[in-house]
Design a protein around this motif. Sequence first.
Motif, PDB file in Angstrom:
ATOM      1  N   TYR A 395       0.925  -1.290   0.104  1.00  0.00           N
ATOM      2  CA  TYR A 395      -0.156  -0.078   0.025  1.00  0.00           C
ATOM      3  C   TYR A 395       0.753   1.177  -0.016  1.00  0.00           C
ATOM      4  O   TYR A 395       1.993   1.156   0.448  1.00  0.00           O
ATOM      5  N   THR A 396       0.134   2.350  -0.666  1.00  0.00           N
ATOM      6  CA  THR A 396       0.813   3.582  -0.721  1.00  0.00           C
ATOM      7  C   THR A 396       1.163   4.055   0.973  1.00  0.00           C
ATOM      8  O   THR A 396       0.174   4.376   1.793  1.00  0.00           O
ATOM      9  N   ILE A 416     -11.415   6.012  -0.850  1.00  0.00           N
ATOM     10  CA  ILE A 416     -10.736   5.762  -2.291  1.00  0.00           C
ATOM     11  C   ILE A 416      -9.496   5.651  -2.325  1.00  0.00           C
ATOM     12  O   ILE A 416      -8.620   6.149  -1.692  1.00  0.00           O
ATOM     13  N   GLU A 417      -9.156   4.775  -3.414  1.00  0.00           N
ATOM     14  CA  GLU A 417      -7.717   4.342  -3.653  1.00  0.00           C
ATOM     15  C   GLU A 417      -7.190   5.299  -4.921  1.00  0.00           C
ATOM     16  O   GLU A 417      -7.758   5.210  -5.775  1.00  0.00           O
ATOM     17  N   HIS A 458     -11.254  10.669   7.244  1.00  0.00           N
ATOM     18  CA  HIS A 458      -9.697  10.570   7.529  1.00  0.00           C
ATOM     19  C   HIS A 458      -9.292  10.920   6.190  1.00  0.00           C
ATOM     20  O   HIS A 458      -9.379  10.475   5.116  1.00  0.00           O
ATOM     21  N   MET A 459      -8.615  12.319   6.236  1.00  0.00           N
ATOM     22  CA  MET A 459      -8.036  12.926   5.055  1.00  0.00           C
ATOM     23  C   MET A 459      -6.635  13.160   5.394  1.00  0.00           C
ATOM     24  O   MET A 459      -6.196  14.162   5.881  1.00  0.00           O
ATOM     25  N   GLY A 519      -1.669  13.609  -6.654  1.00  0.00           N
ATOM     26  CA  GLY A 519      -0.793  12.625  -6.426  1.00  0.00           C
ATOM     27  C   GLY A 519      -1.344  11.465  -5.785  1.00  0.00           C
ATOM     28  O   GLY A 519      -2.285  11.319  -5.422  1.00  0.00           O
ATOM     29  N   ILE A 520      -0.526  10.261  -5.648  1.00  0.00           N
ATOM     30  CA  ILE A 520      -0.991   9.100  -5.237  1.00  0.00           C
ATOM     31  C   ILE A 520      -1.120   9.310  -3.621  1.00  0.00           C
ATOM     32  O   ILE A 520      -1.802   8.221  -2.950  1.00  0.00           O
ATOM     33  N   GLU A 521      -0.531  10.074  -2.807  1.00  0.00           N
ATOM     34  CA  GLU A 521      -0.588  10.244  -1.440  1.00  0.00           C
ATOM     35  C   GLU A 521      -2.144  10.889  -1.102  1.00  0.00           C
ATOM     36  O   GLU A 521      -1.901  12.230  -0.639  1.00  0.00           O
ATOM     37  N   GLY A 522      -3.020  10.469  -1.335  1.00  0.00           N
ATOM     38  CA  GLY A 522      -4.527  11.359  -1.424  1.00  0.00           C
ATOM     39  C   GLY A 522      -5.738  10.362  -1.042  1.00  0.00           C
ATOM     40  O   GLY A 522      -6.565  10.896  -1.561  1.00  0.00           O
ATOM     41  N   ASP A 523      -5.311   9.284  -0.374  1.00  0.00           N
ATOM     42  CA  ASP A 523      -6.617   8.324   0.113  1.00  0.00           C
ATOM     43  C   ASP A 523      -7.250   8.917   1.049  1.00  0.00           C
ATOM     44  O   ASP A 523      -7.046   9.665   2.018  1.00  0.00           O
ATOM     45  N   ILE A 524      -8.495   9.039   0.779  1.00  0.00           N
ATOM     46  CA  ILE A 524      -9.693   9.658   1.681  1.00  0.00           C
ATOM     47  C   ILE A 524     -10.535   8.555   2.209  1.00  0.00           C
ATOM     48  O   ILE A 524     -10.992   7.692   1.398  1.00  0.00           O
TER      49      ILE A 524
END
Length: 571
Positions: A395-396, A416-417, A458-459, A519-524
């Motif tokens: 996982y990121t 969201i991935e 969670h953001m 970017g990819i470091e943006g899971d919510i």
Amino acid sequence: MVITHTDPDISPGNTHLDIIDLKFTDFGTYTCVAALRGGGIAEISIDVNISSTTVPPTLTVPRGKSPLVVREGETVELECLVSGKPKPIILWSRSDKEAPMPDGSMQTESLDGVLRILNVSREMSGSYRCQTSQYNGFNVKPREAEVQLIVQYPPAVEPVFLEVRQGLSRSVSLLCRVLRAHPSRVLRFEWRLGSRLLHAGHFDSRDDTEYSVRSLTREAYGEYTCDIINEAGPGRCTFLLTGKAFAPEFYYDTYSPLWQNRPRVYGYKLQWTQMNPGAVDRIMAYRLGIRQTGQQRWWEQEIPVEGNIQKGELITHNLTELIRPEAYVVRLTPITRFGEGDSTTRIITYSAPTNPHLREFVCSFEEEPVCLFTQDKNDDFDWTRHSAATRDTKYTPNTGPSGDRSGARQGFYMYIETSRPRKEGDTARLLSPVFNVAPKNPYSITSPPAYCFSFYYHMYGKHIGSLNAFVKQKGQSTSDAGPVWSLSGNQGDRWRQAKISIHPVSSFQVIFEGIRGPGIEGDIAIDDVTLEEGECPDPPSNPIRGASAHTASSIWPLSVTLFFTVFVHQR
């Protein structure tokens, strides 16, 4: 004689020769020769014979043949005697009104002077004219005569059939009325219950007859007939007198009919009204029958009724332990002291609850199918149900939660991935089930009810995009419903709670929209979504920065008050 033109009163291509004041010297053969364009000659010949014994026509109606009296449905022959030499053809028509003959034409030819009518009806009554036609070239003034036709028919009555419901020991009157009859004199009537003669007599100046029962007993129920009779036969009124209660009428607009929505069984709130409850004796109970569709066996029980049922009163009975997702046939029969009334049936089907316990709807996404939330089919990608304990080791890092809202790694949440192939601006929308607004009465909403809509989010990550929350009411599209809550950017590695007071005026859904950042470091992630009746509690003293409240810019009025409470869980 050479005729070089066509008479304008005659169809083109036709011509004729009139012989005025015919003499014996005019007999012989007359030939018409036509020279056709393009060559060819056509001719036709007519022999004209002069008779010294020509007799002008006469027309009479035989004695006793007018007026003619027949009964409806019989065959009748109208007759005119014709004489003359040569004998003319007779034309029949209506003389009393402009109406077609029985064969549909305005005139009917007869060689022998007889007009035969099969299956005569009452509409055929009236005067008929018979007259001679112009014949054999003789221009003789037509002779004519009239025949009167009288069609007798049984009385036409009302009602032909009527069901009458009345309780025991009550009085009832049955009325049979004559609309028309021919002959209308010498009418008599006979009242019967089954085959038993109750009353008979003759009409005076009235056009109806009545039969009354002062106090109904069980023996007085049954089929009553009243025959009103003239020379042509009887006309019959039929009355079915019964003490059976009318059928109940199911109420299909029950607010939140599905309940007890457990994994294997469900419940259903059955509601109905009683048609004309005061028409018969008091309804003491209902017999409820229920069977699973596709099966033959019925389970039955009685539902007792206390007191008198009022017209329009909504009656409720809860069906429990129905097996998911089976459908059932429900039969409901009212019972009075007379016995069973008319039954009515309906089918109950299991479907996703349209309003799953809106008094306190809580979803923590711990079980499939995620509290009936669904993915929007018109977005770019989907929300994912996830648990930190089962997360892929690839996982990121530096984004997303390390556990659910309670801190448990085994707990589930939705997120969201944002890894590839996702790109900036891609959206994922998660739709709740449809919630029905509970009116204070079943007919209108006097004031919009209030609900507290809350969730945890969670953001965390340097590429966090945006999280939006929508309330979409009935009749709106997703694009029409503006966000009632919105937040963008990194909020830290912690779960936080948002609370929004909403006042919907129709059925509605809540929608979560996650938008991918740069970017990819943006899971919510979201968790523990709740909807509770009533306003949200007082707002905390430290509202979250960067949050903005929006009101929906549509025709649907929606009052929204935004409150946030922050709960911090250390990793």
